[in-house]
Design a protein around this motif. Structure first.
Motif: not given
Length: 340
Positions: A223-231, A291-296
């Motif tokens: 992945l180049d990026a991950v887009l995350l939210s938390i609960g 964690r491997r994605a450079p853009l988190r």
């Protein structure tokens, strides 16, 4: 299996143009004030500022001159954005972020999600590029970003849902968000056609290895990026009402120190996964792969999520944090940072 979605109807050309102009002006204001803050308050050189902001030194010189012309710089920076910039810089330093974006609130008790969503949508409009592979989470915050993202056509753009489906919470279903996010950029969507949580580890293994899901999970390794939210742990009610978690499970997670979840991986304040059977039965991409994605990108906020946000700083180590000003203050206060 990848499918090419049809472009979704959006705003009119006039609305899009007006919104684009406002977004561009807002970005320019924020960048200019950040540059002024770094130069006049933090005593950074123009070359150092250029490196941090990713612009040329000539651009920094121009922004500093414009800040003076606008009377934003006297003995101190005089702008309503200065407190926001201060919070952003403090977050970056305390948590080792490449960038922090803080959304202002009209009042301390305002619902932070609309402000965070608007800030996130503007940011995503800037950073999404052709050829990217983007893994996405789910939730109200992420779903709310969709109206604020500038639609455009990106070639070879892939969106991978990082979590299986949720049957009850249809409005905030992981598959729905991933699919609509792909539509915004005319990209391909890859979904996990399985429940968010299965009944046993054996079922999970069978689905991944024998039912064609392994390819989707393997895509998460590049992945180049991950887009995350938390609960927050309190928001786990959505899941146990749907049969994924029972109240006894939630209480057990609380007793073991759980403060929140990321893609149904429950973790404590230190960012460690809490030992509980649900962590082994969830149909979502493992944290190590994220964690491997450079853009988190982590976007979240709210009084009930402060502990979860602090834990997520350790768990996923985001490179970009997008939150609201009250959450930013509370995170820094809880972390023991001196802002004076």
């Amino acid at each position: 299996m990848a499918r090419k979605p049809q472009r979704q109807a959006g705003t009119t050309d006039g609305e899009a143009g007006e919104n684009g102009a406002v977004a561009a002006e807002s970005k320019a204001d924020r960048l200019r004030i950040r540059a002024a803050w770094m130069y006049f308050i933090e005593q950074m050189t123009q070359n150092e500022i250029a490196d941090v902001l990713g612009v040329g030194r000539v651009t920094v010189v121009r922004m500093l001159a414009e800040a003076r012309a606008r009377n934003e710089v006297k003995i101190a920076i005089e702008s309503e954005l200065s407190e926001i910039v201060r919070l952003e810089r403090a977050l970056e330093k305390v948590f080792g972020l490449e960038q922090a974006l803080v959304a202002p609130l009209s009042s301390a008790d305002s619902d932070p999600i609309p402000a965070i969503a608007a800030k996130t949508g503007a940011y995503l409009s800037e950073v999404m590029r052709s050829g990217m592979r983007v893994g996405v989470g789910w939730g109200r915050t992420l779903f709310s970003t969709l109206p604020f993202i500038g639609a455009k056509s990106l070639s070879d753009f892939k969106v991978i849902s990082l979590l299986g489906g949720v049957g009850v919470a249809r409005r905030y279903n992981p598959a729905e968000f991933a699919w609509r996010f792909a539509q915004v950029f005319q990209g391909d969507g890859y979904l996990i056609p399985a429940p968010a949580v299965v009944d046993s580890v054996e079922t999970k293994v069978a689905l991944v290895e024998r039912c064609g899901l392994e390819e989707i999970f393997e895509m998460a390794d590049a992945l180049d990026a991950v887009l995350l939210s938390i609960g927050g742990i309190a928001s786990a009610t959505t899941f146990y009402r749907g049969g994924f978690l029972k109240e006894a499970d939630r209480e057990a997670l609380l007793a073991r120190g759980a403060v929140g979840d990321l893609l149904f991986h429950f973790f404590n304040r230190n960012g460690d996964l809490v030992e509980h059977p649900v962590n082994d039965r969830v149909m979502s991409v493992e944290v190590d792969r994220l964690r491997r994605a450079p853009l988190r990108i982590l976007t979240s906020g709210g009084q009930e999520k402060i502990e979860a946000l602090l834990g997520a700083m350790h768990l996923v180590k985001p490179t970009v944090l997008i939150t609201d000003e009250e959450s930013a203050r509370r995170m820094l206060e809880t972390q023991g940072s001196a802002l004076g």
